[in-house]
Write an enzyme that holds these catalytic residues in place. Structure first.
Site, PDB file in Angstrom:
ATOM      1  N   CYS A   6       0.890  -1.161   0.000  1.00 27.08           N
ATOM      2  CA  CYS A   6       0.000   0.000   0.000  1.00 27.08           C
ATOM      3  C   CYS A   6       0.920   1.201   0.000  1.00 27.08           C
ATOM      4  O   CYS A   6       1.486   1.549   1.034  1.00 27.08           O
ATOM      5  CB  CYS A   6      -0.907   0.010   1.226  1.00 27.08           C
ATOM      6  SG  CYS A   6      -1.885   1.534   1.337  1.00 27.08           S
ATOM      7  N   CYS A  45      -0.717   4.324   2.171  1.00 25.14           N
ATOM      8  CA  CYS A  45      -0.861   4.278   3.641  1.00 25.14           C
ATOM      9  C   CYS A  45      -0.422   2.903   4.126  1.00 25.14           C
ATOM     10  O   CYS A  45       0.776   2.600   4.083  1.00 25.14           O
ATOM     11  CB  CYS A  45      -2.252   4.700   4.117  1.00 25.14           C
ATOM     12  SG  CYS A  45      -3.669   3.877   3.365  1.00 25.14           S
ATOM     13  N   SER A  46      -1.364   2.062   4.548  1.00 23.08           N
ATOM     14  CA  SER A  46      -0.944   0.785   5.142  1.00 23.08           C
ATOM     15  C   SER A  46      -2.003  -0.288   4.965  1.00 23.08           C
ATOM     16  O   SER A  46      -2.118  -1.183   5.782  1.00 23.08           O
ATOM     17  CB  SER A  46      -0.668   0.998   6.634  1.00 23.08           C
ATOM     18  OG  SER A  46      -1.808   1.571   7.250  1.00 23.08           O
TER      19      SER A  46
END
Lengths: 208, 219
Positions: A109, A112-113
């Site tokens: 990603c 972000c995460s």
């Protein structure tokens, strides 16, 4: 070093400034009646004890032993996982992608995460940190080298950037030498990183 | 927003360093921050796109030098103050002083935990037919909104192929502004490494993003 080390400038006998600020925020939210601390405890406990890569490993092992399940998983992973009572319900938009001798899949990603929490638990620090997020889409072979693995030079590498609410689970290749193994034996070979695409399953007989 | 969070393709950040036997949380407070963020989101203080935009909006130096959960903490506190659930004086004092503001789905209690442990669905009913189908060539638009978007910079202007469609989903660009869900078709678009990184790129690399229909034009 991991980036949490920036927060280690305190003596362990006293609370860091950040710990104090987090406690202050929780106190305010609790006093205002927005959250129950026991509810926060329960969320934390679930991620510490119940939800982790063993969930994804069960799914992978099932796919390795049951061709009909594998087909269903690749067709609609959320629906297929939902049929496995012992793994539990997973959210919508789970996509399973299959490694083959011709193609290796890797998930990132960059923004972000995003990570399949219900299958793998909370993401490790490296997954959320700049070195992985910057390089995975440009130099995936270099990233794999950081993990100590390499692929044949002709193997296609497919990187899945998780830019929406879809979540990706890599279905790694079943290790050779596991004919006749039970689902549980196979699940024990499935590592977290093999389901992200930054590792392979454990080799039968190798020290764990 | 063209922020430092949009990291794909940048150089100079060094090696990936996995930590053997990494714990779920390195510090107790990290779990509290994660749980508070989940709880306040579930209670209706913000949606997922709003919470991402607050993290992206942290000053770049703070974003780059803070640990993951410190970013979550700072963004959570900023968003709750901006939205009137708490105020500056309260967080400084560590005690409630002003009256509580109603939460859309009410306070977050123990009974709500089970509900948040499974992700909600972002699928919505189609409002228009899909413009693209698998196999179509598309260009990622050159857009540079100062607000939240999920179209990373490294694909903008580049041509790829629609590989899958995922139905109709909430559109993050408007949801992050509390400007409505504006559901749109969502596609996996795959790009050749050379299209993104030039002729010297590894010819075996393909990269996909999941792109909302407004990000794409026919190529």
């Amino acid at each position: 070093m991991t980036d949490h080390d920036h927060d280690h400038h305190h003596d362990h006998s006293e609370l860091s400034e950040l710990e104090l600020r987090v406690r202050a925020l929780e106190t305010v939210l609790t006093e205002k009646g927005y959250v129950e601390p026991a509810a926060l405890d329960a969320i934390i406990q679930a991620y510490e004890t119940k939800i982790g890569p063993h969930n994804g490993a069960q799914v992978v092992a099932k796919a390795w032993t049951d061709p009909a399940f594998k087909k269903a998983l690749l067709d609609d992973a959320s629906k297929a996982v939902g049929t496995l009572g012992h793994v539990g319900r997973t959210g919508d938009h789970l996509v399973a992608v299959e490694n083959t001798p011709q193609r290796h899949n890797m998930v990132v990603c960059t923004l972000c995460s995003c990570y399949p929490w219900e299958m793998l638990g909370l993401p490790p620090v490296w997954y959320k940190a700049a070195p992985y997020r910057t390089r995975a889409v440009k130099d995936p072979r270099g990233v794999l080298a950081d993990f100590g693995i390499s692929l044949p030079k002709e193997t296609e590498i497919r990187v899945w950037d998780s830019t929406a609410e879809t979540r990706f689970l890599v279905l790694p290749m079943r290790p050779a030498g596991t004919e006749g193994w039970s689902e549980q034996q196979l699940a024990d070979l499935v590592t977290r990183d093999s389901m992200i695409g930054t590792g392979f399953p454990k080799t039968p007989g190798a020290p764990s | 927003m063209n922020g430092v969070h949009d990291m794909g393709g940048m150089d100079g950040f060094g090696k990936v360093e996995p930590e053997p036997n990494e714990p779920v949380f390195h510090e107790t407070w990290e779990g509290r921050v994660m749980a508070m963020t989940r709880a306040m989101g579930a209670a209706g203080a913000f949606n997922i796109d709003v919470s991402r935009f607050y993290r992206e909006s942290l000053p770049p130096t703070v974003y780059m030098t803070s640990s993951y959960y410190k970013k979550w903490f700072l963004a959570l506190q900023d968003s709750l103050i901006a939205r009137g659930y708490i105020n500056d004086a309260e967080v400084k004092q560590g005690h409630a002083a002003a009256p509580a503001k109603d939460l859309k789905r009410g306070p977050f209690k123990l009974d709500d935990v089970k509900r948040v442990m499974t992700r909600g669905s972002f699928a919505r009913a189609a409002e228009a037919p899909a413009k693209f189908k698998p196999g179509d060539r598309v260009r990622a638009k050159n857009i540079n909104p100062v607000t939240h978007t999920r179209l990373p910079r490294y694909v903008r202007g580049h041509v790829g192929t629609i590989e899958r469609h995922h139905g109709v989903h909430v559109f993050p660009d408007t949801a992050a502004k509390d400007a409505g869900e504006h559901p749109t078709w969502l596609y996996t678009v795959v790009f050749d490494g050379a299209e993104l990184w030039g002729p010297d790129a590894d010819p075996t690399v393909k990269v996909s993003i999941d792109a909302f229909e407004p990000y794409l034009e026919p190529a």
